[in-house]
Design a protein around this motif. Sequence first.
Motif, mmCIF file in Angstrom:
data_model
loop_
_atom_site.group_PDB
_atom_site.id
_atom_site.type_symbol
_atom_site.label_atom_id
_atom_site.label_comp_id
_atom_site.label_asym_id
_atom_site.label_seq_id
_atom_site.Cartn_x
_atom_site.Cartn_y
_atom_site.Cartn_z
ATOM 1 N N UNK A 1 5.130 22.236 -3.498
ATOM 2 C CA UNK A 1 5.990 21.109 -3.148
ATOM 3 C C UNK A 1 6.766 20.527 -4.321
ATOM 4 N N UNK B 1 -10.627 18.808 -4.805
ATOM 5 C CA UNK B 1 -10.474 19.648 -3.612
ATOM 6 C C UNK B 1 -9.043 19.494 -3.112
ATOM 7 N N UNK B 2 -8.274 20.547 -3.182
ATOM 8 C CA UNK B 2 -6.860 20.453 -2.820
ATOM 9 C C UNK B 2 -6.688 20.516 -1.308
ATOM 10 N N UNK B 3 -5.642 19.879 -0.857
ATOM 11 C CA UNK B 3 -5.436 19.708 0.581
ATOM 12 C C UNK B 3 -4.737 20.909 1.221
ATOM 13 N N UNK B 4 -4.714 20.878 2.532
ATOM 14 C CA UNK B 4 -3.941 21.763 3.415
ATOM 15 C C UNK B 4 -4.373 23.236 3.308
ATOM 16 N N UNK C 1 0.863 -1.198 0.000
ATOM 17 C CA UNK C 1 0.000 0.000 0.000
ATOM 18 C C UNK C 1 0.893 1.238 0.000
ATOM 19 N N UNK C 2 1.061 1.822 -1.169
ATOM 20 C CA UNK C 2 1.941 2.992 -1.265
ATOM 21 C C UNK C 2 1.285 4.182 -0.562
ATOM 22 N N UNK C 3 2.022 4.793 0.337
ATOM 23 C CA UNK C 3 1.448 5.878 1.126
ATOM 24 C C UNK C 3 1.761 7.265 0.549
ATOM 25 N N UNK C 4 2.795 7.350 -0.271
ATOM 26 C CA UNK C 4 3.174 8.678 -0.764
ATOM 27 C C UNK C 4 2.387 9.046 -2.019
ATOM 28 N N UNK C 5 2.278 10.339 -2.234
ATOM 29 C CA UNK C 5 1.558 10.864 -3.381
ATOM 30 C C UNK C 5 2.495 10.935 -4.578
ATOM 31 N N UNK D 1 9.275 19.112 -6.516
ATOM 32 C CA UNK D 1 10.662 18.713 -6.192
ATOM 33 C C UNK D 1 11.709 19.593 -6.841
#
Lengths: 343, 343, 343
Positions: free
Chosen positions: A227, A20-23, A1-5, A229
């Motif tokens: 974010x 709906x974008x986060x944060x 179960x990959x947890x990263x986006x 990279x």
Amino acid sequence: MLKTNAGRFFEDYTIGDVIHHAVPRTISGGERAMYHALYPARHALYSSDEFARASGLPASPIDDLAAFHVVFGKSVPDISLNAVANLGYAEGKWLKPVYEGDTLRSVSEVIGLKQNSSGKTGVVYVRTSGLNQHNETVMEFVRWVMVRKRDENAPAPETVVPELKQSIDAADLVLPEGLDFSNYDTALSGDPHRWGDYAIGETIDHVDGVTIEEAEHMLATRLWQNTAKVHFDAMHRDDGQRLIYGGHVISMARALSFNGLANAQMIVGLNAGAHANPCFSGDTVRAWSEVLDKADTSNPSIGATRLRLVAYKGDAAFELKRDDGKYVPQVLLDLDYWVVMPK
Amino acid sequence: MLKTNAGRFFEDYTIGDVIHHAVPRTISGGERAMYHALYPARHALYSSDEFARASGLPASPIDDLAAFHVVFGKSVPDISLNAVANLGYAEGKWLKPVYEGDTLRSVSEVIGLKQNSSGKTGVVYVRTSGLNQHNETVMEFVRWVMVRKRDENAPAPETVVPELKQSIDAADLVLPEGLDFSNYDTALSGDPHRWGDYAIGETIDHVDGVTIEEAEHMLATRLWQNTAKVHFDAMHRDDGQRLIYGGHVISMARALSFNGLANAQMIVGLNAGAHANPCFSGDTVRAWSEVLDKADTSNPSIGATRLRLVAYKGDAAFELKRDDGKYVPQVLLDLDYWVVMPK
Amino acid sequence: MLKTNAGRFFEDYTIGDVIHHAVPRTISGGERAMYHALYPARHALYSSDEFARASGLPASPIDDLAAFHVVFGKSVPDISLNAVANLGYAEGKWLKPVYEGDTLRSVSEVIGLKQNSSGKTGVVYVRTSGLNQHNETVMEFVRWVMVRKRDENAPAPETVVPELKQSIDAADLVLPEGLDFSNYDTALSGDPHRWGDYAIGETIDHVDGVTIEEAEHMLATRLWQNTAKVHFDAMHRDDGQRLIYGGHVISMARALSFNGLANAQMIVGLNAGAHANPCFSGDTVRAWSEVLDKADTSNPSIGATRLRLVAYKGDAAFELKRDDGKYVPQVLLDLDYWVVMPK
């Protein structure tokens, strides 16, 4: 179960998707001060509560571009994490000033999709809105980005290219509630030139320059919780350089334009924008402007001015494109936007 | 009459000493914004007043690690100005969130002393507490540092090594008053994975990286009023490098862990921590995590998760120690901490 | 119609001119936090609302030098954009502390003019005042700068050189309303030495050093909306270096002086100041102080101390001038100022 986006790929978008974008983010005096430390921003309405009150606002809002960056930054993990290029902007409108204490979130709707002929990438068009804690839209804009496909064999979606305005009609620009420049003080604003002093076609060399530092563009880009990279990780590109967030160049150029356009107080519309060439640490950014259009507004003390803002590196102002229509290499940004000025 | 603080040496500490550290600090929105500019911090509870209120708090607190840095920073002039090394942390607990307007000060008690066999240095154990303007303890932790002796001939103190817990019992973790995740919105938090989705032993590569800049680590370290010369003065070390405050790496790694652990909202316990290798400007910091343990809390909407957070430079995730038990050279930080997550 | 500000030249000034500088600025917690991130500033009165209240103030003000920078920065576009050198300061007085929410603007009066014998430049003396939103003067100072002539053939003005005090009389120093150090806590302030512990002629090596970064001095200088090109544009000087704003060195030295003068809480007077040599990125700045004078004030709990603060680069403290009276090359700043301390 990959947890990263891992971000979305081209085939993950469908016309009509609402993301709906986060944060969500609450804005304080800290963000205002950081903006003033990062850019030579001096438009008086965004510097002084007293000046803002004399202009009919309850207090000094955060810079319009800071609001843009917050709204934009939230969309990055969902829209442009796998983007090859940020291709353009259109139909940007600032609808409500953002004040200390406001909390912003972002929502994007997918309004266009077009797979490229290579079959490896496609163009995604989204309309992104920023909403405050009262669910009022404070700004919105369309942008389109070139995104990689995860699987080159995935079928192409039906092509939908939205019809976008070349420029927002002056009549559709929204003035903040209460804004009035009847008592505008040009001694305090730093420039005697009012709306009527600028002529369509006039160009202005903004004279000043700022040499870009890695620490500064990263502080700025993180402040907006962007974010991607490529802005932070010197190991991400083969050449070991960190690509500078295009919004950093926009804010730098806008701030530099104070010298010659100090009364171009509020940005109310974004007609178009191209990040013509990449910007890297060590580049010295300068700016020039051209007056593209002028219009009245619903308030007799306020005029609208449509401006081209060009950021470039080095020292050759007023060059823009070569004969073949491509931008000259020193041009970083070509922005087309509406401001309001005192009449 | 020497006016400057030369710092304490090993023989200046006595078991039971209570040291009131200087320079209380009032926290404002400025510290919050700086934290978000310095680190890619995106945990929603610390970004949005609205999200915090939906979680039962009165407003968004400052990041738990920012509170830690403030409390830690105050102790530096009294505890670690002459430290050769920061050896470890234990029994760290966050007891009350810190909000804008709070004023923090720090107090340390000497709880252990052990002269090293060389006779030149000794290990000092202190329990440091951060107190707010109401004299409530907002957090506390034990740390131990190796400190030089002023006079190598000074007699060794009686050895006292405190018994420290390997890990805080989950039952001893303190939830902030009112905290409740019953209405937790994973769209806004940025991650669908809840407490139940993580398995003990699971590891997560947090993917993103940040290349460290001198200006950024100095801004951060000064913000917490940490005065250790080695972070600021390029003439202090023979190699001309400025050693980066270990807390800068902790905050960077924690912020990077958002991508994969966005719902690991609040840090409530610090079990252990080692600054495995020094970090310098130019290093690209990445992070990976391992789920060490899970536990219920007193609130059925909230679970506790014990995590290992490893910061490393370069690009080889999941390496930790060599066969002889020493950290591999690229590991910067090995942190063991408790978070609370929505169930 | 040139829209940009080319700055004033020597022949543009007339004795008695009153220049209202542009771009008022509202101060928030953000500016306070930035100041603490940019400098190792730890004077407790400027760090803690609680400490300030125990000293009779309503809250912790922004650092006196931050107020100075804001007032100074506003004057740059009108006074020193074409300055060849910032020659000196005199008669600086802090009259009211500046708090979060205050809005500052600046006004300068031309009080002296003297064309240089070369005929190419002249010296302009101005008295600059900072005013808050109630039109109260929060601080004022005289500075004189060497400014280029636009036209070397322009006639020289009548020479007027103002009589300036060598030092402000202690009796003319203004204590902030309510200030009282009767309950002063030296454990919280970080230093046991009070006003009575310092002797005239005493010197203090402040021990610590900070290596200067481009990003940091630009953040600082922009924060005060100081627009002088030479600080930001690496293409402006032939050597490709950005000259560091002298005020950055002042604030750095003052902050470093905490270690040895932690109780020199408030700056109340600026007697003189010379930027002895230029400072560039990579320089490591250190500081030493000399006690020049001491005086009582109207409050028996408060003493005034006149200090020389010398910033230098490298590691040779206490050197100042050569036999010929010129500053040694490593000296960056020689500042003469009054502080108030607890008796």
